[in-house]
Structure formats: C-alpha cells, structure tokens
Design an enzyme around this catalytic site. Structure first.
Site, mmCIF file in Angstrom:
data_model
loop_
_atom_site.group_PDB
_atom_site.id
_atom_site.type_symbol
_atom_site.label_atom_id
_atom_site.label_comp_id
_atom_site.label_asym_id
_atom_site.label_seq_id
_atom_site.Cartn_x
_atom_site.Cartn_y
_atom_site.Cartn_z
ATOM 1 N N LYS A 71 -7.006 12.413 6.430
ATOM 2 C CA LYS A 71 -6.319 12.432 5.132
ATOM 3 C C LYS A 71 -4.926 13.067 5.195
ATOM 4 O O LYS A 71 -4.056 12.727 4.403
ATOM 5 C CB LYS A 71 -7.171 13.175 4.095
ATOM 6 N N ASP A 107 -8.922 10.942 -5.382
ATOM 7 C CA ASP A 107 -10.128 11.786 -5.454
ATOM 8 C C ASP A 107 -10.184 12.588 -6.764
ATOM 9 O O ASP A 107 -11.184 12.546 -7.482
ATOM 10 C CB ASP A 107 -10.169 12.764 -4.270
HETATM 11 P P1 NAP Z 1 -14.005 20.642 3.853
HETATM 12 O O1 NAP Z 1 -12.558 20.360 3.695
HETATM 13 O O2 NAP Z 1 -14.566 20.809 5.217
HETATM 14 O O3 NAP Z 1 -14.323 21.982 3.006
HETATM 15 C C1 NAP Z 1 -15.599 22.533 3.001
HETATM 16 C C2 NAP Z 1 -15.698 23.622 1.946
HETATM 17 O O4 NAP Z 1 -17.040 24.101 1.936
HETATM 18 C C3 NAP Z 1 -14.830 24.843 2.218
HETATM 19 O O5 NAP Z 1 -14.481 25.457 0.994
HETATM 20 C C4 NAP Z 1 -15.797 25.754 3.023
HETATM 21 O O6 NAP Z 1 -15.458 27.120 2.992
HETATM 22 C C5 NAP Z 1 -17.072 25.506 2.255
HETATM 23 N N1 NAP Z 1 -18.295 25.777 3.006
HETATM 24 C C6 NAP Z 1 -18.841 24.996 3.975
HETATM 25 N N2 NAP Z 1 -19.997 25.543 4.400
HETATM 26 C C7 NAP Z 1 -20.190 26.680 3.670
HETATM 27 C C8 NAP Z 1 -21.191 27.688 3.658
HETATM 28 N N3 NAP Z 1 -22.250 27.624 4.465
HETATM 29 N N4 NAP Z 1 -21.057 28.710 2.794
HETATM 30 C C9 NAP Z 1 -19.997 28.775 1.958
HETATM 31 N N5 NAP Z 1 -19.009 27.859 1.933
HETATM 32 C C10 NAP Z 1 -19.101 26.835 2.794
HETATM 33 O O7 NAP Z 1 -14.899 19.505 3.177
HETATM 34 P P2 NAP Z 1 -14.537 18.625 1.884
HETATM 35 O O8 NAP Z 1 -13.919 17.349 2.298
HETATM 36 O O9 NAP Z 1 -13.828 19.503 0.922
HETATM 37 O O10 NAP Z 1 -16.008 18.252 1.343
HETATM 38 C C11 NAP Z 1 -16.793 19.204 0.661
HETATM 39 C C12 NAP Z 1 -17.953 18.520 -0.055
HETATM 40 O O11 NAP Z 1 -17.457 17.635 -1.050
HETATM 41 C C13 NAP Z 1 -18.841 17.665 0.856
HETATM 42 O O12 NAP Z 1 -20.180 17.879 0.473
HETATM 43 C C14 NAP Z 1 -18.435 16.246 0.552
HETATM 44 O O13 NAP Z 1 -19.483 15.323 0.725
HETATM 45 C C15 NAP Z 1 -18.079 16.362 -0.930
HETATM 46 N N6 NAP Z 1 -17.128 15.318 -1.347
HETATM 47 C C16 NAP Z 1 -17.508 14.467 -2.341
HETATM 48 C C17 NAP Z 1 -16.660 13.475 -2.763
HETATM 49 C C18 NAP Z 1 -17.083 12.549 -3.861
HETATM 50 O O14 NAP Z 1 -16.456 11.483 -4.038
HETATM 51 N N7 NAP Z 1 -18.090 12.896 -4.627
HETATM 52 C C19 NAP Z 1 -15.385 13.341 -2.183
HETATM 53 C C20 NAP Z 1 -15.015 14.232 -1.176
HETATM 54 C C21 NAP Z 1 -15.908 15.219 -0.761
HETATM 55 P P3 NAP Z 1 -14.445 27.744 4.086
HETATM 56 O O15 NAP Z 1 -13.060 27.430 3.600
HETATM 57 O O16 NAP Z 1 -14.745 29.180 4.072
HETATM 58 O O17 NAP Z 1 -14.760 27.098 5.405
#
Ligand code: NAP
Length: 286
Positions: A71, A107
């Site tokens: 992205k 998004d």
């Molecule tokens: P990302 O950029 O990797 O960010 C992950 C986030 O989760 C960060 O804030 C991270 O905190 C936190 N995190 C991960 N594991 C954790 C844990 N064990 N305890 C506390 N915090 C934790 O991923 P992303 O792209 O933002 O995606 C995040 C979620 O959104 C996923 O489940 C994805 O499937 C969902 N999503 C949904 C859509 C939709 O269309 N519905 C679109 C995009 C994403 P740190 O910063 O501390 O690492």
C-alpha cells in the site's frame, strides 16, 4: 460473461492474496453490471512492484486494488494521488490514466459509507475511541477526522505509532486528538467520553477468535456504537460481548464491501449492486 478479445482486466496486488474475498466481490459486481471484465488476484514480491505496475499499464489493465504489503510501496510509481491517499500515506486503489496509474484510498471512505448505510452513523461531532494505529487505523482515523469527528482518542500497543498517527490527523483536520496508554482501555470512565469505539487491531481474528483487546466491556451500553474492522469471524468476541451490553455493533464486512464498491465506481463509473452482498459474503465465509 464469456471472456473474449474485448475483456478488460482488473486485479488485486498483494502478498499473500490466496484468501482474499476481493476477486469474488469484484467479479460479482462486474457480472451484475453486465461489464465485460475480469478481476484476478496477483501475489507480487515487494521488489517487483514497480516493474509490475509498468507492465500492467503497458497492457492497459483498467485498475487494481492494492493490499498488504504494497500500500505504501506503490506510491513512488504513481502519477498522482487523491487527498485521502495522501493524508494516510497509503493507496488501496489504482486507476488507469494514459500517463500512468493514479492512486486512491477507499478504506476509510468505505467504512464511513458502510456505517452510514447500516447505522445512519456520520462522523460529524463524534467522539471516537480508536484501538490500534496500524495501516487500517490510519485510513479509518483520517477519514473520520476529515469528515468532522470532534475527538479521537488513540490507544495502541506501540505508543510511538499512535503519536505519529495523531500528528498526521492534526495536520489534516481540526479533530482533537489524544494518545493514551494501552492500560487506559480497562478504565471504565474512558467510555463515558466517547460514543463510538473502533477496534482496528488483528486481535480476535481467525484463528484467534477467543482473544480480544482489553476493553472494559461493562462500561459499554446502548449509547455506544462498537465497530470491529475484523470480519473473520463476522461476530468477534468484542462485538458479541458489546452487543450483550446493549451496544450497537458493526463488523468489518461492511467496510470491506464498500471499499470495493468505491473502487468499482472509480474504475467503471457505476455504483455496483451492494444489496444482499453481506449475506452472499457471509455464506462465502462459511
Ligand atoms: P497492521 O498495519 O499490521 O496493524 C496492526 C495493528 O494491530 C497495530 O496497531 C498493532 O499494534 C496491533 N496489534 C497486532 N497484534 C496485537 C496484539 N497482540 N496486541 C495489541 N495490539 C496488536 O494491520 P492492518 O492492515 O492495520 O490490519 C489490522 C486489522 O484490520 C486486521 O485484522 C485486518 O484484517 C483488518 N482490516 C479490515 C479491513 C476491512 O475492510 N474490514 C481492511 C483492512 C484491514 P502495534 O502498532 O503495537 O504493532
């Protein structure tokens, strides 16, 4: 629709892409609209993204979605970007132009459109608790802030990441932003300051459905809308417990459908048939 010499190609660039529902969604939209097009998923290596974009453009591919991990990496290869993409520093949609691809990010707008359609929820003057500060949080927080949210309280495991996001939000909107330590999530009085809770981390996602962020569930009530970006499972532990407290809840499936619908509109100039999509995808998710 038969593939013939006039069929236009669209696609998804990411890695991995094998479990994505985007090809199902976009091909359904194409079929319903009677458009002679096909949408495929491509697993692309990071170092090849520039070459891939040049090749797709040379072939006249009409547009692509972009997902993790590309992205941000696509940005130097674009001819321009929307304000939404620029504000969150990430692109999830490429639109063909004769000079090259133009980038957008649907998004955040996708989540806003889903919440408006299903919950008549609008950002204006909202007080929002945002859990997480990753890529998805960025798009969603920026969209909510730019659409008039009043307060955004940011909580993230890595506080520095939340602080960076707060800076970005302040640069693009008039929203009041506060960064709080993770422990604040278990403080019940925090929830009196907000009307919306948006969970954007991967906690609770399949196969870890029994986990959730340490939210003070008993502090939630009918005055709250609780949104979870996770859509597999459809009802996360957080949403199930929040609903038991009387809160309104929204899963990430609506956001997924509407970010795709907005991308479709950019490519084809038509609003796709989103009605019944939630049931169709729910069946697809099993
Ligand atoms: P990302 O950029 O990797 O960010 C992950 C986030 O989760 C960060 O804030 C991270 O905190 C936190 N995190 C991960 N594991 C954790 C844990 N064990 N305890 C506390 N915090 C934790 O991923 P992303 O792209 O933002 O995606 C995040 C979620 O959104 C996923 O489940 C994805 O499937 C969902 N999503 C949904 C859509 C939709 O269309 N519905 C679109 C995009 C994403 P740190 O910063 O501390 O690492």
């Amino acid at each position: 629709m038969m593939i013939d010499a006039k069929t236009k190609l669209y696609g998804l660039l990411g890695n991995p892409v094998g479990h994505s529902l985007s090809p199902f969604l976009q091909n359904y939209f194409l079929q319903q609209a009677g458009i002679n097009g096909v949408y495929l998923a491509f697993a692309v290596e990071g170092k090849e993204i520039g070459q891939v974009l040049a090749g797709l453009h040379g072939l006249g591919v009409g547009g692509c979605n972009v997902t993790i991990p590309h992205k941000e990496a696509v940005i130097p290869h674009l001819v321009g970007m929307s304000k939404a993409a620029e504000a969150c520093g990430a692109v999830n949609t490429l639109i063909y132009s004769p000079e090259g691809y133009y980038g957008d990010n649907t998004d955040g707008a996708g989540l806003l459109a889903a919440l408006e359609a299903k919950h008549q929820w609008h950002s204006r003057d909202k007080r929002i608790l945002m859990i997480g500060a990753g890529g998805a949080a960025k798009g969603v927080a920026m969209a909510m802030a730019m659409a008039g949210a009043q307060d955004i309280l940011l909580v993230n495991r890595t506080m520095k990441r939340a602080e960076q996001l707060a800076e970005q939000i302040r640069a693009y909107s008039a929203a009041r932003v506060q960064v709080l330590p993770m422990e604040e999530l278990s403080n019940g009085s925090l929830y009196q300051q907000v009307d919306t809770v948006v969970h954007t981390t991967s906690q609770g996602m399949y196969p870890h459905g029994d986990t959730m962020a340490p939210v003070a569930i008993e502090a939630l009530g009918s005055e709250h809308l609780v949104v979870d970006l996770v859509y597999n499972p459809l009802e996360t532990k957080l949403l199930r417990l929040a609903a038991q407290q009387g809160a309104r809840t929204a899963s990430g499936l609506g956001m997924f459908i509407y970010q795709g619908a907005l991308a479709f509109k950019r490519w084809h100039g038509l609003w796709p048939q989103v009605e019944n999509m939630e049931q169709i995808l729910t069946a697809q998710l099993g």
